[in-house]
Enzyme design. Structure first.
Site, PDB file in Angstrom:
ATOM      1  N   SER A   1      -9.938  -0.353   6.805  1.00 30.84           N
ATOM      2  CA  SER A   1      -9.427  -0.094   5.702  1.00 30.84           C
ATOM      3  C   SER A   1      -8.779  -1.096   5.077  1.00 30.84           C
ATOM      4  O   SER A   1      -8.288  -1.621   3.923  1.00 30.84           O
ATOM      5  CB  SER A   1      -8.152   0.962   5.730  1.00 30.84           C
TER       6      SER A   1
ATOM      7  N   SER B   1      -9.439   2.075   2.631  1.00 28.73           N
ATOM      8  CA  SER B   1      -8.330   2.823   2.047  1.00 28.73           C
ATOM      9  C   SER B   1      -7.207   1.978   1.296  1.00 28.73           C
ATOM     10  O   SER B   1      -6.659   2.185   0.419  1.00 28.73           O
ATOM     11  CB  SER B   1      -7.869   3.809   2.760  1.00 28.73           C
TER      12      SER B   1
ATOM     13  N   LYS C   1       0.848  -1.174   0.206  1.00 27.81           N
ATOM     14  CA  LYS C   1      -0.123  -0.090   0.036  1.00 27.81           C
ATOM     15  C   LYS C   1       0.853   1.182   0.118  1.00 27.81           C
ATOM     16  O   LYS C   1       1.970   1.306   0.946  1.00 27.81           O
ATOM     17  CB  LYS C   1      -0.802   0.179   1.290  1.00 27.81           C
TER      18      LYS C   1
END
Lengths: 445, 445
Positions: free
Chosen positions: A177, A153, A78
């Site tokens: 997330s 996210s 990420k």
């Protein structure tokens, strides 16, 4: 024929070990999968195929007796986690092209154990908004239906693992997330116990909630990661059996939270039936009134934490910061320190109480998301069901296996008390066998 | 004649504003002071005079209406805090010459407001051992007596500010790493409320204890910093007067802790007498039995946190890691998760209770260190008196003014409840006027 990209990390390692596959061949297969699928999924914020192949070749040259336990394990990272050989851009224009030469703690651990750091996956801005990554970056889509969000996210890592572009992904979770994209993409997602893996080098939102998240398509792969990160429970490793096990089914974490949609409601019902049909006891429980303000408190603490965390970016380039985050820094909600401390302290007081409650069961079964992934890429969905376990620091695994009314995957959260991560993984392994086989959703290649 | 290096940051700013001093002239004066004193004090892990002067000239070119509130404020930065234009080496051979191009959150805030990031100051290894910085780096000495330790782990920042080499220093505190050097070097040191300033980009030891620390020789300078970091209390800013104020004198934080040495005992006695002679009420209190295990719990949590924080370095180069930190990672103490959680939860439960107790007073007055700085550079001293306030997340200011039997400085800790940092600073300002004027120790130039 099974192409290498179909393999889980553990399966690929068997082939690396018996010499039937090189890391380079494996990396090429993953890159070809990405090339074929990227225009639909857009999971990557940064990917340098040459760097990937160069590192793969270096790994192939390590003699077998010197290979680490994660040898050749390809990891999508990420883009809020620092990597010394790639940019880290947080989906923020403030960090366009920014590439500090430093690895986050998690990346250092993975590299030292032989992992192949593959590339950077998309995120919402600073992993701190629920506006889709399309807001300021690539339009990451759900691999099972490109008209739908992959969640967020940790959008890119969830989508990439769900789409066989990489076997392992790193996400983060401050509210929901990691677990929500796990459900939306039909994969295993784990949020370990808070602070059981170092968060150093991962963009800060909340010290007390932020947790590294792990994605994989198999429990074996998650086990590889937990062992490498040295997550050790107090209790010895003993095989868990669903038969005779007792689960708590938590349909509504607190009465204040939203109703699950029809897909999630059906998954909870079917999940309980399946466990019972395999000999488990499943008790429906609700959390008492003392836990009712949990989500409200979490949001209060988060606002105060965001006020601190985004002050540097605010000073540097307020005009490039999402208005929601500007609102944190400027305290638009007019939160007092007193309220913030009360929320912080009350959450702390709840943790041992919820641990004690959960320890009466093998695990809690709870919703991971409101429903299957909603249509549209502009919003990554609601995190309300994931928040409590983050606030309570408890480990959670999203176990896939169910589907919604439109055929998209739905997973359920399996939750245990703090620092029982390996126990939770053993429970999730057995639960996962049942849900994946009989839950109704099948991962397509 | 007062040379510019004698000036506090606030005093220098007055001269920048009226045009009687440029930032470059000021920087040159600081550099000349360092050149004269460095062979005795060894406060710096990295200092590039050319870079300093270049940045000073850039600051001088900013038109006055565009200058930030920290314009020209020179800051020494503990070498566990990332700076994009200098190496960050943590006094660890693993990080020799390492220079990631990224600023810690605190540095980004300082730079955005016009500060002059001067250089990196010495630390004990990863700010996580009490072995002197001489263990693996420069033999940082106490500026008031080079045969003695400046304390640690923020050794270089404490010594540099105490020696007029720089007006402001950044430290960190996980147990007593900011406040103890404050006392030993005869300066103001502040550990703000936990998480009131972002710790991002500062080497991680413990998420729940690590706090950025601030050094200065005046309260005005600390005020500049608190305002820039946007530390705002709930209560409005009102002048504090010692006359009529009520203080708690805490000689022994808990009965389990060490006896203060003669210098600290005398400072506590004299401090109370001085406050009383200025019209304050000073009540001697002890903490109840419920707080007795505070330090034991802090050490338990710290060990568990160190196990996580140093895992990357352990994997990368175990042979280059201090054996104490290896012991954390390998859990030599055989701490269980259960004990670690109990300690974590019990400390959390104590915080609101201690806040309530402290809020009955203007502040607590407590020891900062066992005594004046001990002879020898191999060990930086005992942190036991500072630990409780770190564990409780409470803000602390070390106020100088006293001296020990050998004439070295001794300060006292002034402590308030969480998020009353500005209140604490107002109290410390008035207390400091008295202690500095009548405590018996005078800072020599």
């Amino acid at each position: 024929m099974t192409e290498p990209f179909h393999l889980s990390a553990s399966q690929a390692q068997i082939k690396f070990n018996d010499g039937s596959l090189t890391v380079e061949e494996y990396a090429k297969s993953l890159l070809s999968r990405i090339e074929a699928r990227d225009s639909a999924v857009h999971a990557w914020a940064h990917l340098d195929p040459e760097l990937v192949l160069q590192q793969a070749r270096q790994l192939d040259q390590i003699p077998s007796e010197k290979r680490g336990p994660l040898h050749g394990v390809a990891v999508g990272v990420k883009d809020v986690i620092l990597t010394k050989d790639m940019p880290t851009q947080h989906n923020s224009p403030i960090y366009d092209g920014d590439a500090p030469k430093i690895d986050a703690a998690s990346i250092a651990v993975l590299r030292a154990n032989g992992a192949l750091i593959f590339g950077k996956t998309t995120t919402t801005e600073f992993a701190a908004t629920s506006v889709g990554p399309s807001h300021k970056g690539p339009k990451t889509a759900n691999p099972h239906d490109p008209s739908r969000t992959p969640g967020g996210s940790s959008s890119g890592s969830g989508a990439a693992v769900g789409d066989f572009q990489v076997p392992i992904g790193l996400g983060t979770q401050t509210v929901g997330s990691t677990i929500r994209p796990g459900s939306f993409n039909g994969i295993y997602a784990m949020k370990p116990t808070w602070n059981s893996i170092s968060r150093e080098g991962q963009k800060l939102y909340s010290l007390i909630f932020d947790t590294l998240g792990l994605y994989a398509r198999s429990i074996d792969d998650l086990k590889l990661l937990l062992d490498t990160f040295q997550l050790v429970d107090d209790e010895p490793e003993e095989k868990f059996e669903v038969k005779g096990g007792t689960f708590a089914l938590l349909t509504l974490p607190t009465p204040d939270w939203p109703e699950p949609g029809p897909g999630t409601a059906a998954a909870l019902k079917k999940g309980a039936e399946l466990l019972r049909s395999h000999g488990a006891i499943v008790e429906e429980i609700t959390l008492g009134d003392e836990f009712r303000p949990m989500y409200k408190y979490q949001m209060q603490v988060l606002t105060g934490d965001g006020r601190v965390a985004f002050l540097p970016d605010y000073y540097t380039a307020k005009d490039k910061l999402d208005s929601y985050l500007v609102g944190h820094v400027e305290n638009h909600g007019k939160h007092t320190r007193k309220d913030q401390l009360k929320a912080f302290d009350e959450l702390a007081a709840m943790r041992p109480k919820l641990d004690a409650l959960v320890d009466k069961y093998a695990a809690i079964i709870a919703p991971s998301a409101l429903d299957e992934a909603p249509v549209g890429l502009e919003n990554t969905g609601n995190a309300a069901f994931c928040g409590p376990w983050t606030a309570m620091h408890m480990p959670v695994v999203n176990v896939p296996g169910f589907q919604g009314e439109d055929g998209l995957p739905i997973g359920l959260s399996v939750v245990s008390s703090r620092y029982r991560d390996q126990h939770l993984l053993r429970v999730s392994r057995e639960v996962g066998k049942i849900f994946e086989a009989e839950g109704g959703w099948t991962r397509k290649l």
